[in-house]
Motif scaffolding. Sequence first.
Motif, short mmCIF file in Angstrom:
data_model
loop_
_atom_site.label_atom_id
_atom_site.label_comp_id
_atom_site.label_asym_id
_atom_site.label_seq_id
_atom_site.Cartn_x
_atom_site.Cartn_y
_atom_site.Cartn_z
N ASN A 400 43.34 42.89 45.41
CA ASN A 400 42.30 42.10 46.34
C ASN A 400 40.97 43.13 44.96
OD1 ASN A 400 43.82 41.66 48.55
ND2 ASN A 400 43.42 43.35 49.62
N PHE A 403 39.63 46.38 45.21
CA PHE A 403 40.27 47.07 46.21
C PHE A 403 41.30 48.12 45.76
CE2 PHE A 403 42.74 48.48 49.37
CZ PHE A 403 41.56 49.31 50.48
N PHE A 497 36.77 44.71 55.81
CA PHE A 497 36.73 43.73 54.35
C PHE A 497 37.84 42.77 54.51
CE2 PHE A 497 37.44 47.91 52.10
CZ PHE A 497 36.68 47.42 51.03
N GLU A 511 40.21 48.18 55.73
CA GLU A 511 41.28 49.12 54.93
C GLU A 511 40.26 50.61 54.47
OE1 GLU A 511 43.88 47.75 53.90
OE2 GLU A 511 43.25 45.45 54.68
N ARG A 608 35.59 51.59 46.29
CA ARG A 608 35.81 50.60 46.90
C ARG A 608 34.97 50.47 48.16
NH1 ARG A 608 41.90 52.68 49.58
NH2 ARG A 608 42.85 52.06 47.81
#
Length: 747
Positions: A400, A403, A497, A511, A608
């Motif tokens: 991701n 992430f 997200f 998340e 993040r």
Amino acid sequence: MPFFATRGRSKANRFAEGGKETDRGCVEDQPQGVGIVHNTGKFKAWQLFVAAAAGLRHSRGPCGLFPSGPGIDTWNAIKNTGALMAEVKTADLMEKIVSLCKRRGFIFQSSEIYGGLNGFWDYGPLGAELKRNIKESWWRSMTQMRDDVVGLEATIIMHPKIWEASGHTSTFSDLMVDCLVTRKRLRADQIEPQSGIVYHYSGARSGATSNEIVQRLLNSDSPEVRAIIEETLREEKEEEKAIETMVSTLSKHPNPELSRHAPLVKQIWQSIHRSEEKFSVLLAAGKPVESARKLAKQFYRERGVDDPVLLAERSEQVQNTTRYNPENGALLTEPRPFNLMLKTYVGPVESEDNKSYLRPETAQAIFVQFKNVLEVSRQKVPFGICQMGKAFRNEINPRNFTFRSREFEQMELEFFIRPDEAIEAIYGSIAKPVGPGHPGEPQPNWGWQLWHQYWVEERFRYYESIGLPRQSLVEYWQKSDELAHYARATVDILYKFPFSKRDEKGELMGEELEGVAARSDFDLSQHQRFSGKPMTVFDEELKPAWSKLPDQKKTELSQSYYEARQRYFSKMGEPPEKADKQARADAEALGKGYYVPHVIEPSAGVDRLALALICNAYGEDQAPDEKGNMESRVVMKFHPRIAPLKVAVFPLLKNKPELVKKALEVRDLLRPEMTVFYDEAGAIGRRYRRQDEAGTPFGVTIDFDTLGEKGPELKDTVTLRHRDSMKQERVKIAELLPTLSKQIRPG
Ligand code: ATP
């Protein structure tokens, strides 16, 4: 450690049994842990993600996902008046965001010219500014704006014993499994349960070699042997059985000339390359068995069996199994723990004694420096120490985009508080939460619960102050089976997200951006045990308060403290007698004013957060071009506080020295206070568009009015353009600095 643990929802329960992950899916990786991202012009890892995410539902809203929260500040008001955003598929949206990140220099693959290194990312010019702004805003709100928190900057490599005390050496692991065909490594807890038909194989032998034997036997000089072989092959279609029949027919043959061939056939048969390794394949109901056979043959071929003939196929129906690779149905290896710490050696000798680790979190340094900081900072409990910096985890599946990376930055606070027994002894009772929401200014009689609630709400306020609307965030309370044995409560702050899973109503579930954990006195107690150095503090108020307590209250509070300490020592594997003795000593020390402080830990990730801010900022709308025709525009609606560039300064024309001179003066006026981008190249509309994509909230244009050509009233005024609304206003140069500063100042 008496318990086996894998990482769960958050570091707060890094030693909890069987934690669960909310995120799913995976990208290509190499089994050795250092995977290569092949450079195919786009981000390969992302393409794989996009494929996994395809089929997600549409999402509507400004910035791609969310409307702004009401009443945050004027910036949000401006943002809400922006043109209608296009409806974008979430998978497409992520692809667009990734491509913009590269095109505009937010984020690049690490080592891109060498094909990339999976799980590592570099921040380009705009990304570097964005990250700095995030870190600065966090640092400022956590330390500089408070009296009760101080900072620390510790080394990345620390004494290896620290990681033993913290439990990372023995338990900071994820359970991993490998695909038996592709060897792709997956996190066991991220495999979705699947149902279907499993085809089992007991092994395979090489069809090529067996054909050769038959051929050799058919070429035999003896016509009787040839006859037996031909007959057996006619009767018995299955080669395995045919050879068995041949051996038994020949060995039982009364003619010794023929029976002597039997051991030869057997010998050749046994020399045929075969594998007796069991293998199985899961197919969704209705899929042809041929695809299972194809995969099984691939499995045996990789184990050296040429042209494999599968042995003893059988099938069974299964429900909700996680033993098979969701991508190809191949059997996975048994789950085994994989420690996530990256190792290195300190000094010239690569020996076990010199082994050390790149820190997997920044928090531990805070605990080990607790006493030093306490001594020099003139703080007393309750107070906090915060640190930000790099952390490293050899993640099994970096994915991701940024992430889940292998190198990332954390921003962590350890806020030390009195144990509840001390509060009760001093204040007679512990203040209880009166409801949800921010509990207000800290009070001396707060126990761990209110302090925890306070920090959860402070963190939500922080995220809102830098432009993440409350409705883009989720407050997830870990369930009791997700909590570590020592944690009293943990709230994960999630961001929705675009790649988050959706619940049954189709809502993005979010998340983790940050975990806020009430970790009891576990961490300091561990370092006290492992280092042999006391981590207790002396509380000046506690000792006199305790002496005034009625005996019954003393007994009650001592007992409660004893039980908590005894539980801790027992959980850590201390023998019952020692646990009891130590806990009694601690309970006695409490009455004299000593205790090991408890801690509330808000632990966030810079990368993040940067990704969340980028996702939140992304928007598409319509804007007029040079001729007034509407064209689509990509705009990054960063909050001015964290926008990489705050203002762009443009002279209307670059070939008019008076305009350029004035524009440079304005640039130099603003530059000491904010990041300024000076741009004189191209049509003004194109220049605006470039800054919209970079997320620069303000544009200042110096035109002929500024020079006073249309009259003295407009002299020394400029056009101030607002990125989101595209509204333009005339502002005096003298007022520019206060106008802009007000909007970019930390909240
Ligand atoms: P996850 O469950 O997603 O692996 P975690 O719960 O293990 O994360 P913590 O140990 O609580 O994470 O770390 C605190 C914060 O550090 C996380 O909330 C996250 O923002 C950040 N973080 C942790 N691991 C990573 C990673 N691999 N890449 C980027 N950021 C990370």
